[in-house]
Write an enzyme that holds these catalytic residues in place. Sequence first.
Site, mmCIF file in Angstrom:
data_model
loop_
_atom_site.group_PDB
_atom_site.id
_atom_site.type_symbol
_atom_site.label_atom_id
_atom_site.label_comp_id
_atom_site.label_asym_id
_atom_site.label_seq_id
_atom_site.Cartn_x
_atom_site.Cartn_y
_atom_site.Cartn_z
ATOM 1 N N ASP A 9 33.727 46.362 45.392
ATOM 2 C CA ASP A 9 35.055 45.918 44.977
ATOM 3 C C ASP A 9 34.919 44.410 44.684
ATOM 4 O O ASP A 9 33.931 43.783 45.099
ATOM 5 C CB ASP A 9 36.022 46.185 46.138
ATOM 6 C CG ASP A 9 37.391 45.612 45.894
ATOM 7 O OD1 ASP A 9 37.977 45.929 44.854
ATOM 8 O OD2 ASP A 9 37.880 44.836 46.738
ATOM 9 N N THR A 17 40.061 36.189 45.478
ATOM 10 C CA THR A 17 41.030 35.896 44.418
ATOM 11 C C THR A 17 42.457 36.236 44.857
ATOM 12 O O THR A 17 43.410 35.918 44.147
ATOM 13 C CB THR A 17 40.667 36.653 43.115
ATOM 14 O OG1 THR A 17 40.074 37.898 43.463
ATOM 15 C CG2 THR A 17 39.706 35.870 42.260
ATOM 16 N N LYS A 45 46.960 44.116 47.771
ATOM 17 C CA LYS A 45 45.497 44.125 47.692
ATOM 18 C C LYS A 45 44.966 45.456 47.160
ATOM 19 O O LYS A 45 45.296 46.517 47.687
ATOM 20 C CB LYS A 45 44.891 43.812 49.058
ATOM 21 C CG LYS A 45 45.099 42.352 49.402
ATOM 22 C CD LYS A 45 44.260 41.895 50.563
ATOM 23 C CE LYS A 45 44.443 40.395 50.756
ATOM 24 N NZ LYS A 45 43.911 39.926 52.019
ATOM 25 N N ARG A 49 48.001 45.735 38.454
ATOM 26 C CA ARG A 49 48.970 44.687 38.096
ATOM 27 C C ARG A 49 50.401 45.234 38.005
ATOM 28 O O ARG A 49 51.331 44.680 38.577
ATOM 29 C CB ARG A 49 48.559 44.044 36.765
ATOM 30 C CG ARG A 49 49.307 42.761 36.475
ATOM 31 C CD ARG A 49 48.855 42.188 35.133
ATOM 32 N NE ARG A 49 47.413 42.040 35.063
ATOM 33 C CZ ARG A 49 46.739 41.843 33.935
ATOM 34 N NH1 ARG A 49 47.378 41.766 32.778
ATOM 35 N NH2 ARG A 49 45.428 41.730 33.946
ATOM 36 N N SER A 114 36.471 47.654 40.432
ATOM 37 C CA SER A 114 37.638 46.810 40.725
ATOM 38 C C SER A 114 38.856 47.252 39.927
ATOM 39 O O SER A 114 38.727 47.740 38.804
ATOM 40 C CB SER A 114 37.291 45.359 40.363
ATOM 41 O OG SER A 114 38.448 44.554 40.309
ATOM 42 N N ASN A 118 40.658 41.377 34.971
ATOM 43 C CA ASN A 118 40.019 40.061 34.793
ATOM 44 C C ASN A 118 38.673 39.994 35.507
ATOM 45 O O ASN A 118 38.178 38.889 35.784
ATOM 46 C CB ASN A 118 40.941 38.972 35.346
ATOM 47 C CG ASN A 118 42.274 38.936 34.631
ATOM 48 O OD1 ASN A 118 42.322 38.721 33.425
ATOM 49 N ND2 ASN A 118 43.361 39.164 35.343
ATOM 50 N N LYS A 145 43.209 53.131 42.591
ATOM 51 C CA LYS A 145 42.863 53.480 43.972
ATOM 52 C C LYS A 145 44.181 53.775 44.704
ATOM 53 O O LYS A 145 45.148 53.076 44.438
ATOM 54 C CB LYS A 145 42.166 52.294 44.655
ATOM 55 C CG LYS A 145 40.882 51.836 43.953
ATOM 56 C CD LYS A 145 40.432 50.486 44.509
ATOM 57 C CE LYS A 145 39.310 49.891 43.673
ATOM 58 N NZ LYS A 145 38.898 48.535 44.086
ATOM 59 N N GLU A 169 34.437 47.788 50.320
ATOM 60 C CA GLU A 169 35.871 47.646 50.003
ATOM 61 C C GLU A 169 36.627 46.881 51.081
ATOM 62 O O GLU A 169 36.364 47.074 52.268
ATOM 63 C CB GLU A 169 36.507 49.039 49.921
ATOM 64 C CG GLU A 169 36.884 49.500 48.545
ATOM 65 C CD GLU A 169 37.979 48.717 47.848
ATOM 66 O OE1 GLU A 169 38.681 47.907 48.479
ATOM 67 O OE2 GLU A 169 38.150 48.925 46.644
HETATM 68 P P1 B16 Z 1 44.587 41.983 37.507
HETATM 69 P P2 B16 Z 1 40.178 44.508 43.408
HETATM 70 C C1 B16 Z 1 42.642 43.905 42.507
HETATM 71 O O1 B16 Z 1 41.266 43.606 42.587
HETATM 72 C C2 B16 Z 1 43.441 42.966 43.412
HETATM 73 O O2 B16 Z 1 43.086 43.187 44.789
HETATM 74 C C3 B16 Z 1 44.910 43.228 43.235
HETATM 75 O O3 B16 Z 1 45.660 42.348 44.050
HETATM 76 C C4 B16 Z 1 45.277 43.036 41.755
HETATM 77 O O4 B16 Z 1 46.649 43.305 41.527
HETATM 78 C C5 B16 Z 1 44.415 43.979 40.914
HETATM 79 O O5 B16 Z 1 43.037 43.700 41.144
HETATM 80 C C6 B16 Z 1 44.694 43.845 39.418
HETATM 81 O O6 B16 Z 1 44.301 42.577 38.987
HETATM 82 O O7 B16 Z 1 46.012 41.576 37.462
HETATM 83 O O8 B16 Z 1 43.599 40.838 37.437
HETATM 84 O O9 B16 Z 1 44.262 43.077 36.531
HETATM 85 O O10 B16 Z 1 40.439 44.285 44.874
HETATM 86 O O11 B16 Z 1 40.352 45.972 42.982
HETATM 87 O O12 B16 Z 1 38.873 43.912 42.942
HETATM 88 MG MG MG Z 2 39.759 44.267 46.992
#
Ligand code: B16
Ligand code: MG
Length: 220
Positions: A9, A17, A45, A49, A114, A118, A145, A169
């Site tokens: 992850d 982040t 977490k 988005r 992930s 981004n 997830k 994770e």
């Molecule tokens: P983005 P991970 C997740 O990353 C974050 O834990 C979560 O807080 C966030 O909303 C999600 O990515 C989407 O991120 O807005 O950058 O697309 O823990 O799955 O690596």
């Molecule tokens: Mg995470």
Amino acid sequence: MNIQACIFDLDGVIVDTAKYHYKAWRRLANSLGFDFTEAQNEQLKGVSRMESLEIILSIGKKTLDETTKQELATQKNDWYLEYITAMTPDEILPSVPRFLDELKAKNIRIALGSASKNAVLTLEKVNLLDYFEIIIDGTKTTRSKPDPQVFQLGAKGLGITPENCIVFEDAAKGVTAARSAGMYAIGVGNAHDLAHAHAVIPSFEDINFIHVTKLLKETR
Ligand code: B16
Ligand code: MG
């Protein structure tokens, strides 16, 4: 046990982040006239988005139309990008590069799994992109997830069967996703929140691949 791949992850495992997601979501909540606490941020977490936005709006008791929601998600992401663009390798969580180097030396394959859209930019900013043979992120998945899709796609991309993969994770939903995919799940963080993982490590500090496989054997 024949571990051939590790799937990581990103947020909470490789880099922290979560603090930037919090800053950007709080800025958005404040612009809508309510506040959003760090404790409430825990709910976000590992969550996508748009699902995060729904949680924020329910905290602020706001009901908005789809177009406005899309605009708000874009605004939040623009702010988030401002923060992560300034990231440096100093923000990699402790001992992660050493652990990745050890996996490479042992010919264990490495993938990312992930929810973030981004993820590539983040890995670029902290100079870790080259370690990952396969990157499955929020731009490649259709289900979040705890659905196992993100990890299934990672294993498929590597050509490794699920039972030969370990997932690392920090989110409870991510551990559930890994287990539903038929993989070993190592929780990174708090043992209480991640009790359904096969094993939990507080971080990668003082941890090597042999420790991890030993922990997994002890749980069987
Ligand atoms: P983005 P991970 C997740 O990353 C974050 O834990 C979560 O807080 C966030 O909303 C999600 O990515 C989407 O991120 O807005 O950058 O697309 O823990 O799955 O690596
Ligand atoms: Mg995470």
